[in-house]
Design a protein around this motif. Structure first.
Motif, PDB file in Angstrom:
ATOM      1  N   GLU A   1       5.535  18.369  -2.026  1.00 53.25           N
ATOM      2  CA  GLU A   1       5.428  18.327  -1.113  1.00 53.25           C
ATOM      3  C   GLU A   1       5.328  17.242  -0.416  1.00 53.25           C
ATOM      4  OE1 GLU A   1       2.270  21.015  -0.615  1.00 53.25           O
ATOM      5  OE2 GLU A   1       1.696  20.317   1.742  1.00 53.25           O
ATOM      6  N   ALA A   2       4.752  16.184  -0.645  1.00 53.19           N
ATOM      7  CA  ALA A   2       4.677  14.634  -0.417  1.00 53.19           C
ATOM      8  C   ALA A   2       5.883  13.918  -0.741  1.00 53.19           C
ATOM      9  CB  ALA A   2       3.213  14.000  -1.947  1.00 53.19           C
ATOM     10  N   ASN A   3       6.780  14.159  -1.448  1.00 51.45           N
ATOM     11  CA  ASN A   3       8.190  13.521  -1.522  1.00 51.45           C
ATOM     12  C   ASN A   3       9.088  14.075  -0.558  1.00 51.45           C
ATOM     13  OD1 ASN A   3       7.429  12.705  -4.575  1.00 51.45           O
ATOM     14  ND2 ASN A   3       9.029  14.135  -5.113  1.00 51.45           N
ATOM     15  N   GLU A   4       8.518  15.369   0.422  1.00 51.75           N
ATOM     16  CA  GLU A   4       9.601  16.143   0.971  1.00 51.75           C
ATOM     17  C   GLU A   4       8.815  15.344   2.224  1.00 51.75           C
ATOM     18  OE1 GLU A   4      11.165  20.354   1.167  1.00 51.75           O
ATOM     19  OE2 GLU A   4      11.610  18.358   0.070  1.00 51.75           O
ATOM     20  N   LYS A   5       7.693  15.245   2.671  1.00 52.03           N
ATOM     21  CA  LYS A   5       7.064  14.527   3.666  1.00 52.03           C
ATOM     22  C   LYS A   5       7.423  13.022   3.983  1.00 52.03           C
ATOM     23  CE  LYS A   5       4.043  18.289   4.533  1.00 52.03           C
ATOM     24  NZ  LYS A   5       2.871  19.349   4.202  1.00 52.03           N
ATOM     25  N   GLY A   6       7.596  12.106   2.840  1.00 52.75           N
ATOM     26  CA  GLY A   6       8.140  11.325   2.634  1.00 52.75           C
ATOM     27  C   GLY A   6       6.721  10.330   2.391  1.00 52.75           C
ATOM     28  N   GLY A   7       6.173  10.902   1.346  1.00 53.27           N
ATOM     29  CA  GLY A   7       5.028  10.054   1.142  1.00 53.27           C
ATOM     30  C   GLY A   7       5.021   9.496  -0.390  1.00 53.27           C
ATOM     31  N   ASP A   8       3.959   8.335  -0.387  1.00 54.23           N
ATOM     32  CA  ASP A   8       3.886   8.148  -2.383  1.00 54.23           C
ATOM     33  C   ASP A   8       3.160   9.193  -2.971  1.00 54.23           C
ATOM     34  OD1 ASP A   8       6.153   5.809  -1.543  1.00 54.23           O
ATOM     35  OD2 ASP A   8       4.214   4.920  -0.125  1.00 54.23           O
TER      36      ASP A   8
ATOM     37  N   ALA B   1      -1.390   5.423 -15.035  1.00 57.88           N
ATOM     38  CA  ALA B   1      -0.287   4.849 -15.005  1.00 57.88           C
ATOM     39  C   ALA B   1      -0.169   4.322 -13.038  1.00 57.88           C
ATOM     40  CB  ALA B   1       0.616   7.081 -14.601  1.00 57.88           C
ATOM     41  N   ALA B   2      -1.052   4.002 -12.036  1.00 66.51           N
ATOM     42  CA  ALA B   2      -1.196   4.165 -10.752  1.00 66.51           C
ATOM     43  C   ALA B   2      -1.905   2.990 -11.075  1.00 66.51           C
ATOM     44  CB  ALA B   2      -1.330   4.803  -9.338  1.00 66.51           C
ATOM     45  N   GLU B   3      -3.057   2.165 -11.804  1.00 70.09           N
ATOM     46  CA  GLU B   3      -3.813   1.821 -11.880  1.00 70.09           C
ATOM     47  C   GLU B   3      -4.273   1.143 -10.461  1.00 70.09           C
ATOM     48  OE1 GLU B   3      -0.926  -2.686 -12.747  1.00 70.09           O
ATOM     49  OE2 GLU B   3      -0.914  -1.755 -14.560  1.00 70.09           O
ATOM     50  N   ALA B   4      -4.834   0.791  -9.875  1.00 71.73           N
ATOM     51  CA  ALA B   4      -5.372   0.763  -8.609  1.00 71.73           C
ATOM     52  C   ALA B   4      -4.560   0.085  -7.826  1.00 71.73           C
ATOM     53  CB  ALA B   4      -6.273  -0.219  -9.101  1.00 71.73           C
ATOM     54  N   ALA B   5      -4.273   1.162  -6.795  1.00 74.14           N
ATOM     55  CA  ALA B   5      -3.808   1.116  -5.908  1.00 74.14           C
ATOM     56  C   ALA B   5      -4.032   1.101  -4.618  1.00 74.14           C
ATOM     57  CB  ALA B   5      -2.246   1.566  -5.897  1.00 74.14           C
ATOM     58  N   PRO B   6      -3.933   0.075  -3.404  1.00 71.66           N
ATOM     59  CA  PRO B   6      -3.722   0.662  -1.553  1.00 71.66           C
ATOM     60  C   PRO B   6      -3.396   1.786  -1.106  1.00 71.66           C
ATOM     61  CG  PRO B   6      -2.775  -1.604  -1.830  1.00 71.66           C
ATOM     62  CD  PRO B   6      -2.810  -0.782  -3.654  1.00 71.66           C
ATOM     63  N   LEU B   7      -4.019   2.202  -0.520  1.00 72.81           N
ATOM     64  CA  LEU B   7      -3.087   3.021  -0.493  1.00 72.81           C
ATOM     65  C   LEU B   7      -3.339   2.738   1.470  1.00 72.81           C
ATOM     66  CD1 LEU B   7      -3.034   7.012  -1.004  1.00 72.81           C
ATOM     67  CD2 LEU B   7      -4.024   6.776   1.594  1.00 72.81           C
ATOM     68  N   THR B   8      -2.539   3.007   2.824  1.00 75.55           N
ATOM     69  CA  THR B   8      -3.136   2.578   3.951  1.00 75.55           C
ATOM     70  C   THR B   8      -1.868   2.674   4.624  1.00 75.55           C
ATOM     71  OG1 THR B   8      -0.600   0.856   3.082  1.00 75.55           O
ATOM     72  CG2 THR B   8      -2.657  -0.210   2.579  1.00 75.55           C
ATOM     73  N   ARG B   9      -1.245   4.553   4.285  1.00 77.55           N
ATOM     74  CA  ARG B   9      -1.108   5.264   5.176  1.00 77.55           C
ATOM     75  C   ARG B   9      -1.330   6.524   4.546  1.00 77.55           C
ATOM     76  NH1 ARG B   9       2.565   1.683   8.310  1.00 77.55           N
ATOM     77  NH2 ARG B   9       2.936   0.406   7.112  1.00 77.55           N
ATOM     78  N   LEU B  10      -1.615   7.544   5.999  1.00 79.73           N
ATOM     79  CA  LEU B  10      -2.329   8.958   5.748  1.00 79.73           C
ATOM     80  C   LEU B  10      -2.252   9.201   6.616  1.00 79.73           C
ATOM     81  CD1 LEU B  10      -3.825  11.233   3.589  1.00 79.73           C
ATOM     82  CD2 LEU B  10      -5.089  10.257   4.142  1.00 79.73           C
ATOM     83  N   ASP B  11      -0.893  10.898   6.708  1.00 78.25           N
ATOM     84  CA  ASP B  11      -1.030  11.992   7.776  1.00 78.25           C
ATOM     85  C   ASP B  11      -0.537  10.797   8.502  1.00 78.25           C
ATOM     86  OD1 ASP B  11      -1.330  13.721   5.356  1.00 78.25           O
ATOM     87  OD2 ASP B  11      -3.528  13.964   6.449  1.00 78.25           O
TER      88      ASP B  11
ATOM     89  N   GLY C   1       0.840  -1.391  -0.238  1.00 76.13           N
ATOM     90  CA  GLY C   1      -0.131   0.141   0.037  1.00 76.13           C
ATOM     91  C   GLY C   1       0.591   1.312  -0.034  1.00 76.13           C
ATOM     92  N   LEU C   2       0.033   2.423  -0.414  1.00 73.73           N
ATOM     93  CA  LEU C   2       0.858   3.415  -0.356  1.00 73.73           C
ATOM     94  C   LEU C   2       0.612   4.588   0.156  1.00 73.73           C
ATOM     95  CD1 LEU C   2      -0.746   5.049  -4.312  1.00 73.73           C
ATOM     96  CD2 LEU C   2       1.557   3.129  -3.521  1.00 73.73           C
ATOM     97  N   THR C   3       1.704   5.180   0.844  1.00 71.05           N
ATOM     98  CA  THR C   3       1.534   6.220   1.953  1.00 71.05           C
ATOM     99  C   THR C   3       1.344   7.294   1.493  1.00 71.05           C
ATOM    100  OG1 THR C   3       3.492   4.966   3.164  1.00 71.05           O
ATOM    101  CG2 THR C   3       2.964   7.616   3.878  1.00 71.05           C
ATOM    102  N   GLY C   4       0.246   8.292   1.490  1.00 71.24           N
ATOM    103  CA  GLY C   4      -0.429   9.273   1.581  1.00 71.24           C
ATOM    104  C   GLY C   4      -0.507  10.670   2.186  1.00 71.24           C
ATOM    105  N   VAL C   5      -0.398  11.503   1.665  1.00 68.47           N
ATOM    106  CA  VAL C   5       0.038  12.799   2.415  1.00 68.47           C
ATOM    107  C   VAL C   5      -0.498  14.148   2.012  1.00 68.47           C
ATOM    108  CG1 VAL C   5       1.496  14.837   2.589  1.00 68.47           C
ATOM    109  CG2 VAL C   5       2.906  12.590   3.153  1.00 68.47           C
TER     110      VAL C   5
END
Ligand code: PLP
Length: 286
Positions: A162-169, A246-256, A128-132
């Protein structure tokens, strides 16, 4: 690699456009992102239609019919012998002078680039992706509609930085009112108590993968509800997934810093990822 450029297929090293092109000077132009799977182009008509809608919205006439554009896209794949590919049609306003007035630009410049491509997020489909959520807001629809896939993607780039800076995907955009919009390059779905919800498309790009996901969910017995969502709804969701060419369908399992649900891709998300893989492998324009 051969690239289509204004009527010719030229080698990558010769595929160059003028510094006076308003696409370069002002980000004045439109583009698409399309995928081919297994030698077939997924949702080609939908992407070509959206390219022409984007052009219409910026008052630019693409100097080709939709049929010609479709054929050029297919020919770019054939010429490069590509079966699994990412395809990028670009139409810029063309060569003008240093002033921004598009009337100085005689003819739009048309480019189609195709290259080999696999899944964008690699191992992250399992974890899963990490979202910010980002401070920069999505373009307001009354300013520059997010439904124009324009060459001016600075808004999305700032979100990505901003997402890169905060370590998100991936970045999660909010609109001017604080409602959740979309990612920097994908749309968002949440699952809560067996209901599927997604933001409406006024302040989002009407994703073609999003539409496919809604259809697949329908087949699985879920009616997707399009509604306003806040960050609270995302933090407390059982599952979140994103959809994009590009992402297709991808889980996002962490956010902020919060785990979404159990912090692992949820059951419906997994079904979605599988269903999307199946449909992309089995449909499309040869
Ligand atoms: N949102 C944005 C801002 C995008 O750039 C994209 C990519 O095209 C998407 C969403 C997903 O749209 P689609 O599924 O049509 O690729």
């Amino acid at each position: 690699l051969l690239i289509y450029l204004d009527g010719n297929f030229v080698p990558k090293s010769e595929a160059k456009v003028s510094v006076y092109d308003h696409g370069f000077l002002y980000g004045d132009g439109v583009f698409e992102g399309i995928r081919a799977y297994n030698g077939r182009v997924f949702k080609l008509k939908e992407h070509v239609d959206r390219l022409y809608d984007s052009a219409k919205a910026i008052a630019m006439d693409i100097p080709l019919t939709k049929e010609e554009m479709t054929e050029i896209i297919l020919e770019t794949l054939r010429k490069n012998n590509l079966k699994d590919a990412y395809i990028r049609p670009i139409v810029s306003r063309g060569i003008g002078d240093l002033g921004l007035d598009p009337r100085k630009c005689e003819k739009p410049c048309v480019v189609v680039i195709a290259q080999g491509w696999g899944a964008m997020y690699g191992d992250l489909y399992e974890v899963g992706l990490t979202g910010v959520s980002v401070c920069i807001r999505r373009n307001a629809p009354d300013a520059l509609s997010p439904n124009i896939k324009s060459l001016n993607y600075l808004n999305n780039i700032l979100a990505k930085i901003e997402a890169n800076e905060k370590g998100g995907d991936e970045a999660i955009f909010l609109d001017q009112n604080g409602f959740v919009c979309e990612g920097s390059g994908d749309n968002i779905f949440i699952v809560k108590n067996d209901q599927v919800l997604t933001p409406n498309t006024v302040s989002n790009l009407k994703g073609i993968t999003r539409a496919t996901a809604i259809e697949l969910l329908d087949e699985m017995g879920y009616k997707t509800i399009e509604t306003n969502l806040g960050l609270f709804d995302l933090y407390t969701a059982d599952e979140i997934f994103v959809t994009g060419t590009a992402a297709e369908a991808a889980p996002l399992t962490r956010l902020d810093g919060r785990l979404i649900g159990t912090g692992k891709p949820g059951p419906l998300t997994k079904k979605m990822v599988e269903a999307f893989e199946k449909i992309t492998q089995n449909t499309g324009t040869p």
